[in-house]
Design an enzyme around this catalytic site. Structure first.
Site: not given
Lengths: 385, 385
Positions: A10, A137, A142-143, A148, A194, A205
């Protein structure tokens, strides 16, 4: 029995940070996915088997013998549950222990929470059956692109699809979508995953990843939006790591020091997000109206970026992206926490691919990673063939 | 009889553009001056003499024989006036004609209005007496630093000082300041000059240049501020020419397209300007409180810059300055119209001169011009010795 799932990442189109202070925000799915391949293995006579998790992008394979799992959960009992529930701190300790037994490279200890979440989802839905799970993926991890959450959604869906909880037509070919109640179930399980990874996630998310399209959210309330026209965005990952908590705290501190000014700033963002969703939902009938829409979106992006700079969450790497895309008269804004992370650039429908290639080449020469994405598309999908 | 005057330029510390939409703005004098040397020449028996205007920085000298002036104003009559009054369009035509007779280089035709303003002030205050006027300036012209206003203020003061309208102690040595009513008179004449140059000036530039210090203004109302501590600013002239009218119009158009969002943006700027003036006026007793003040000012500058970007008046040259100064952890904002022009960077009291030199060297290597200035100091000064 095997299944493939994919769940999108997203972006926040509008309203990050201000949303913490009550403003409206808009998030959207992007056509960059976390892919899961899941196979339940038949029980063998000689061996009780094991659960194998392969993280393809990192060339890592984790294996837990079923006997080891049973032993680990001897005291707390099986996690099996027909409906989504939170992982107790006791069980989490067991899960983390099981993950730490694996050979996780020093530089990747941040994987522990994600792998624990995956193991939690698996053992909650399937108990101690032998199985193989392969994950890969399109998303940088982690951006701020929801990697996640898409991991949790794709895993939950795959596990549920072979558990009987979801009645998918496994005879059909190609990518399938689930009905709403099934998506709700996947989304709830993913949210539990999550929580293991993020502590107190907003749930945005995983919701975007599950349902796709766009979502407007304000004070915890989410509203689905249907995009009238697809938007193309260039996502530039500055690769600058950032501390989301510190950035959020910084905005709050600024709001304490300058309550009246910041209240107006948040009010401006709220209006921008609402305008954004109105434009998104309005149908565009021809190239002219598409261009008009895109110009308004660009203007709102520029305004939102200015307000984010006003909140103090920009970063020199972000400014570099802005300056570079501005040279090509393209509008950009940071997405997510800021302080590095990712920057969005609208790619107008009529923009030539030559220009796009030039922009990308110039951004990549700065050491950034560029991803092209269509915004507001599919959510979770499942494939049996 | 001769006199020297100097009148400072100005910067907008906070609130440009938003002020057009009713927000508060803060402007301040800087210690960069327009210098005027003025001498009334004794009438000669053989010759009626002439008026000579030297623009030292441009190596230009304009000369009007008194006979020519008298001839030019034969129909409209002398402009001599004991109190400030506006230049009629008829007289302006005569003045522009007189200026155009001079050898003005093609590339400097923008000088015509300024020189006409100077000639208007002179002939209104002294009629047709022979004289010599020399002008030089520390200020880059047409960069939003109030060069034209300081030109008008310095000229008006010099002309008035030798006209008897101002009772200055010509025996005193060094730079003198005038009393309030004399300053008012100078300011009114200077405003008439500004009207010739700019059409409909706000009056802020000449007021700041005349009275110095800082001025808070909102909806045409000006309030003098007394700075508790001097601020040091680096002024970077990007040398990018800009169209102020188009920029102002652009903000208004954006405000029409997004009235609610922009109303909040202007409201935020209003609060920031008010906070700015409160901080400026608060006394700072020691280094610690100076640093605290400076940090708050930097934060307000960053916020204001974000809001200006939100209004769409930034420019890639401005972003380059921002990025460069950010590397040294210095806060910057554009000043004035934006779209190029000048950028302010606060130079904290405790910042080492080595760092300042490095920042300046880096900015100058981008082709920019750097000026160091103390903000909020003297207004107009006069010197007879």
């Amino acid at each position: 029995m095997e299944v493939r799932t994919r769940a999108p990442g997203k972006i926040i189109l509008s309203g990050e940070h201000a949303v913490v202070h009550g403003s409206t925000a808009v998030a959207a799915a992007i056509d960059l996915y976390t892919h899961v391949f899941f196979r339940l293995l038949p029980p063998s006579e000689s061996d009780t088997g094991s659960i194998e998790l392969e993280l393809q992008d990192m060339s890592l394979i984790f294996t837990w013998p079923i006997t080891r799992l049973k032993e680990a959960f001897q005291e707390t009992g099986s996690l099996l549950s027909s409906s989504p529930r939170s992982c107790s701190s006791e069980n989490l300790k067991v899960l983390v222990g099981l993950v730490e037994e694996q050979n996780i490279p020093e530089a990747k200890i941040w994987l522990i929470s994600g792998v624990s979440a995956g193991l939690y989802l698996y053992t909650s839905i399937h108990g101690f059956k032998p199985a193989k799970v392969v994950v890969s993926s399109d998303l940088p991890l982690g951006s701020g692109l929801g990697s996640s959450a898409s991991f949790c959604v794709a895993l939950s869906a795959a596990f549920l699809a072979l558990s009987g909880a979801i009645s998918v037509e496994s005879q059909q070919h190609g990518w399938l979508t689930l009905n709403d109640s099934e998506l709700q179930l996947v989304n709830k399980w993913a949210f539990e995953g999550e929580k293991i990874i993020h502590g107190k996630p907003s749930g945005i998310d995983n919701t975007v990843s599950t349902f796709g399209n766009m979502i407007m959210f304000k004070s915890g309330k989410m509203t689905q939006l249907k995009s009238g026209t697809p938007l193309r965005m260039l996502i530039t990952n500055t690769k600058v790591g950032r501390n989301t908590k510190a950035l959020v705290a910084g905005v709050s501190e600024r709001a304490c020091r300058h309550p009246d000014a910041m209240a107006s700033v948040f009010a401006a963002v709220d209006v921008i997000s609402k305008e954004f969703s109105t434009i998104i939902e309005s149908p565009a009938l021809d190239d002219v109206s598409v261009t008009t829409k895109e110009e308004l979106i660009e203007e709102l992006m520029e305004m939102n970026q200015g307000l984010l700079q006003c909140m103090g969450v920009s970063h020199s790497s972000i400014e570099t992206v802005l300056r570079t895309t501005l040279k090509y008269k393209l509008a950009s804004k940071l997405t997510g926490a800021g302080g590095g992370g990712c920057v969005l650039t609208l790619l107008p429908t009529l923009l030539s691919s030559t220009v796009i290639d030039k922009v990308i080449a110039e951004l990549e020469s700065c050491g950034f990673q560029c991803l092209k994405a269509v915004v507001g598309g599919n959510g979770l999908q499942i494939c049996f063939s």
